[in-house]
Design a protein around this motif. Structure first.
Motif, short mmCIF file in Angstrom:
data_model
loop_
_atom_site.label_atom_id
_atom_site.label_comp_id
_atom_site.label_asym_id
_atom_site.label_seq_id
_atom_site.Cartn_x
_atom_site.Cartn_y
_atom_site.Cartn_z
N ASP A 99 0.81 -1.21 0.00
CA ASP A 99 0.00 0.00 0.00
C ASP A 99 0.85 1.26 0.00
OD1 ASP A 99 -2.45 -1.29 -0.01
OD2 ASP A 99 -2.56 -1.37 2.19
N THR A 100 2.14 1.12 0.20
CA THR A 100 3.01 2.28 0.31
C THR A 100 3.33 2.92 -1.04
OG1 THR A 100 4.94 0.84 0.24
CG2 THR A 100 4.08 1.43 2.42
N LEU A 101 3.00 2.25 -2.12
CA LEU A 101 3.27 2.80 -3.45
C LEU A 101 2.26 3.88 -3.80
CD1 LEU A 101 3.90 -0.51 -5.42
CD2 LEU A 101 5.61 1.18 -4.77
N PRO A 102 2.68 4.89 -4.58
CA PRO A 102 1.72 5.87 -5.09
C PRO A 102 0.68 5.15 -5.96
CG PRO A 102 3.97 6.60 -5.46
CD PRO A 102 4.05 5.19 -4.98
N PRO A 103 -0.53 5.70 -6.07
CA PRO A 103 -1.60 5.01 -6.80
C PRO A 103 -1.23 4.58 -8.22
CG PRO A 103 -2.49 6.90 -5.64
CD PRO A 103 -1.00 6.94 -5.47
N ARG A 104 -0.60 5.44 -9.01
CA ARG A 104 -0.28 5.08 -10.40
C ARG A 104 0.78 3.97 -10.45
NH1 ARG A 104 -4.35 7.00 -10.31
NH2 ARG A 104 -5.00 8.99 -11.12
N CYS A 105 1.72 4.01 -9.53
CA CYS A 105 2.73 2.94 -9.48
C CYS A 105 2.09 1.61 -9.05
CB CYS A 105 3.87 3.31 -8.53
SG CYS A 105 4.88 4.67 -9.15
N ARG A 106 1.11 1.70 -8.16
CA ARG A 106 0.38 0.48 -7.76
C ARG A 106 -0.34 -0.12 -8.96
NH1 ARG A 106 -1.31 -1.11 -2.81
NH2 ARG A 106 -3.43 -1.44 -3.56
N GLN A 107 -0.94 0.73 -9.79
CA GLN A 107 -1.65 0.23 -10.96
C GLN A 107 -0.69 -0.47 -11.92
OE1 GLN A 107 -3.25 4.04 -11.98
NE2 GLN A 107 -5.19 3.65 -10.92
N VAL A 108 0.47 0.11 -12.12
CA VAL A 108 1.47 -0.54 -12.98
C VAL A 108 1.90 -1.86 -12.35
CG1 VAL A 108 3.82 -0.36 -13.89
CG2 VAL A 108 2.27 1.62 -14.00
N ARG A 109 2.12 -1.85 -11.04
CA ARG A 109 2.55 -3.07 -10.35
C ARG A 109 1.50 -4.16 -10.45
NH1 ARG A 109 6.19 -3.64 -6.04
NH2 ARG A 109 7.14 -1.79 -6.92
N PHE A 110 0.21 -3.80 -10.41
CA PHE A 110 -0.87 -4.79 -10.59
C PHE A 110 -0.68 -5.53 -11.91
CE2 PHE A 110 -4.27 -2.12 -8.13
CZ PHE A 110 -3.68 -2.46 -6.92
N VAL A 111 -0.44 -4.78 -12.97
CA VAL A 111 -0.31 -5.38 -14.31
C VAL A 111 0.93 -6.27 -14.37
CG1 VAL A 111 0.00 -4.91 -16.77
CG2 VAL A 111 -1.57 -3.51 -15.41
N VAL A 112 2.04 -5.76 -13.86
CA VAL A 112 3.30 -6.53 -13.89
C VAL A 112 3.14 -7.81 -13.08
CG1 VAL A 112 5.73 -6.51 -13.19
CG2 VAL A 112 4.73 -4.50 -14.31
N ARG A 113 2.52 -7.71 -11.93
CA ARG A 113 2.32 -8.90 -11.09
C ARG A 113 1.37 -9.89 -11.75
NH1 ARG A 113 0.65 -10.24 -5.25
NH2 ARG A 113 1.71 -12.23 -5.20
N ALA A 114 0.30 -9.39 -12.35
CA ALA A 114 -0.65 -10.28 -13.05
C ALA A 114 0.05 -11.01 -14.19
CB ALA A 114 -1.83 -9.48 -13.58
#
Length: 188
Positions: A66-81
């Motif tokens: 949760d510590t990531l900024p929102p846009r970085c979290r969104q990118v991380r979601f895609v990379v992790r998926a």
């Protein structure tokens, strides 16, 4: 039952069209009549199992700090998926034995996989884009960009993740990871 079917396909590295109901029943520690009562046939069981598994993986993909900024979290979601799909034994077996089936399942807009991926991306990755046409274009761009990374086996997953992270940052017009390396770096 679904997990048994998926496990068997991944463990034995058979393609999506190889195992019969008797083999599935044996591995699930049940009997063939039970399977026949609950599913119209082997194809129905395969369809249901392969329809539910991507949803589970996409749910797990959202488990990032949760510590990531929102846009970085969104990118991380895609990379992790993409990584979860790439490392999934069944997806790997399907990609090796019938890559056209996997590509069609994800890219044809009428399939369950495509619909699931598109809706997930719209909700968790491109939902911040308010203009509907722009959001739909960005969603399709991210989906089309991430697909090769999700289906390409790799001996260097971190390099694949870093390249996908950069591509998704660009699709979403988010500052690239090298501009904020300490915040948006690609890790599992």
């Amino acid at each position: 039952m679904h997990q048994t079917r998926l496990d068997m396909r991944g463990r034995r590295m058979h393609g999506p069209r190889r195992a019969g109901m008797a083999q599935i029943a044996r591995l699930a520690d049940t009997n063939r009549p039970f399977l026949c009562r609950n599913w119209a046939g082997r194809d129905a069981l395969i369809r249901e199992a392969t329809r539910l598994e991507p949803r589970r993986l996409l749910f797990v993909a959202r488990e990032v700090p949760d510590t990531l900024p929102p846009r970085c979290r969104q990118v991380r979601f895609v990379v992790r998926a993409a990584r979860l799909l790439r490392e999934h034994p069944v997806v790997g077996a399907m990609a090796r034995t019938d890559p056209e089936l996997v590509h069609a399942a994800i890219l044809r807009p009428v399939t369950d996989w495509h619909t699931t991926a598109r809706l997930w991306l719209r909700e968790h990755v491109t939902g911040h884009i308010t203009a509907p046409a722009e959001r739909d274009s960005a969603t399709l761009a991210v989906l089309t960009t991430a697909l090769p990374y999700a289906l390409t086996p790799s001996t260097n997953p971190s390099a694949i993740d870093a390249r996908l992270s950069t591509a998704v940052h660009l699709c979403l017009a988010v500052p690239t990871p090298w501009a904020a390396q300490q915040i948006c770096s690609s890790t599992r």
